[in-house]
Design a protein around this motif. Structure first.
Motif: not given
Length: 479
Positions: A94-114
């Motif tokens: 489960l951690p593999i699936a969740l963390s990989y999903l989040l990797l490709w969904m960066p929020p629209g923030m400043a470059h430092g936060a991204q």
């Protein structure tokens, strides 16, 4: 001293080899994403500078370097009714699936936060993969001590890992990253990466669960190991260090590391060269990637005969050298004006042949290197009396991750050095920039591969020495 019983010497059922290898699909998909897409996505789609992306992955790799050996050592000393390795493998899905999903969904923030988002999610992905990959790889030395059967098991892991990565490459460039009216270059289509992430995460979790459940029965056949002795933390760290600096292990570890760096640099810049140097479309990139299946099949055709005829070390040195040649020759010929022009139908065919041959040499070299690590475990066990498969394979797994760590970092540095533009369109990058990138790439790749071959030359274990190690371990068990 640990339980003196040795792993069986016979050949495993085909179903066990297939189930053992199938979990590596998750690692293959992760490697495909990190190597082929991550730099392109965060640099050209999200807009982070290439050096930032490379630095983020390098930070995650450094965190791995601290985490992986501790996990390997811990799994060596765990005792449960499911075995030493399987509790970790179940916990990873489960951690593999969740963390990989989040990797490709960066929020629209400043470059430092991204940048911070990329660092955090990359660390989570790599930790989660370690939780499965290190215990799973360590099973190799527990399943069998046969010199050739270990190579077959490693071949099964590479087969599923590479096939998983290649299949995802074809799906991604052929279906997920399609051109739109707003973005005519398909692999710069931000929405396609979301679809890719969901599909990839689901397949990774499923592969891990199938492999873990499928190999559980093989471990349940074995007698339980006695409880591991309690060792003070200071002594444990000294013993870990002593094992990790064993001369036989250091030679194969360093050879694998430099070959992994070369392979990672090759894979990380492959999409850049395909897009901007050769000016291939997304569908053409998918076509070239699909020819990797030829390379995969050729690797399995040549690796066992070469190992049987010459031994693992000479065969691996040959594959390392051929991998370098296949990677740089097309670029050298283009720089010399001796390669077909972009758009020429012959160009695509030549790139397909080069890619399949390069895939064969890289896979065959990797198979032999991992199998050689398994043989080192017996040498060290004979000398120390300790079973340290998890610790040894944790460092080997970290080396494999260097493909997507140091390779991406170097790719980012090279792109920054030649001042490669962001949000670039094919056909609009200066010829001098492309020429400089190709020239520096050839030099760095050559240096890393030559160092790998030199390190490999010092590996001392051949077939006869391995058989003698197994004989002595068997004699100790009989006593």
């Amino acid at each position: 001293m640990d339980n003196p019983s040795s792993p069986p010497t016979g050949v495993l059922p085909l179903s066990t080899r297939l189930l053992y290898g199938s979990g590596t699909i998750a690692f293959g998909i992760k490697d495909h994403g990190f190597n082929a897409l991550l730099m392109l996505f965060y640099n050209q789609v999200v807009g982070l500078p290439a050096a930032w992306v490379g630095s983020a992955i390098m930070i995650a790799m450094i965190a791995d370097a601290l985490f992986d050996p501790l996990l390997g050592q811990y799994s060596d000393n765990v005792r449960t009714r499911w075995g030493r390795r399987h509790p970790f493998m179940y916990a990873a899905a489960l951690p593999i699936a969740l963390s990989y999903l989040l990797l490709w969904m960066p929020p629209g923030m400043a470059h430092g936060a991204q940048f911070a988002w990329l660092v955090a999610t990359a660390i989570l992905v790599r930790f989660s993969i370690s939780l499965y990959e290190i215990p799973s790889t360590a099973l190799l030395a527990e399943f069998t001590s046969d010199y050739d059967e270990r190579t077959r098991l490693v071949a099964a892991r590479f087969f599923f890992g590479v096939c998983g990565g290649i299949a995802m490459t074809v799906l991604t460039f052929g279906y997920f990253l399609r051109p739109t009216a707003a973005q005519p270059v398909g692999h710069l289509n931000a929405g396609g990466y979301v679809t890719y992430a969901w599909v990839a995460a689901a397949i990774m979790m499923l592969a891990v669960l199938i492999s873990t459940l499928g190999t559980q029965k093989e471990i349940l056949k074995r007698p339980l190991l006695p409880p591991a002795p309690k060792v003070p933390a200071g002594r444990m760290l000294r013993e870990m260090l002593g094992i990790l600096v064993h001369p036989a292990y250091i030679s194969i570890l360093l050879a694998s590391l430099f070959f992994a760096v070369a392979s990672g640099l090759n894979l990380s810049l492959a999409v850049y060269f395909s897009t901007y140097f050769w000016e291939l479309s997304a569908s053409q990139i998918a076509t070239v990637a699909s020819t990797a299946i030829v390379g995969i099949l050729l690797a399995f055709v040549v690796v066992l005969p070469l190992s049987a005829r010459f031994g693992k070390k000479p065969a691996a040195m040959l594959m390392f050298g051929l991998s370098l040649i296949s990677s740089v020759v097309p670029l050298i010929l283009r720089l010399a004006g001796l390669f077909p022009a972009n758009g020429d139908p012959l160009l695509l065919w030549l790139l397909m042949g080069q890619f399949s041959f390069g895939m064969m040499t890289t896979i065959a070299g990797g198979i032999l290197a991992v199998s050689m690590v398994a043989d080192v475990t017996d040498q060290i066990r004979l000398e120390t009396g300790r079973r340290s498969e998890g610790l040894l394979f944790s460092a080997a797994t970290m080396v494999n991750k260097a493909i997507s760590g140091m390779g991406i970092m170097l790719a980012g540095l090279l792109l920054a050095f030649v001042q490669f533009p962001q949000n670039a369109q094919p056909g609009h990058v200066a010829a001098d920039t492309l020429r400089n990138l190709a020239s520096i790439y050839i030099a760095v790749l050559s240096i890393a591969t030559v160092i790998a071959i030199i390190c490999l030359a010092y590996y001392p274990i051949n077939r006869s020495r391995h058989l003698e190690n197994i004989r002595q371990l068997g004699a100790a068990a009989a006593e």
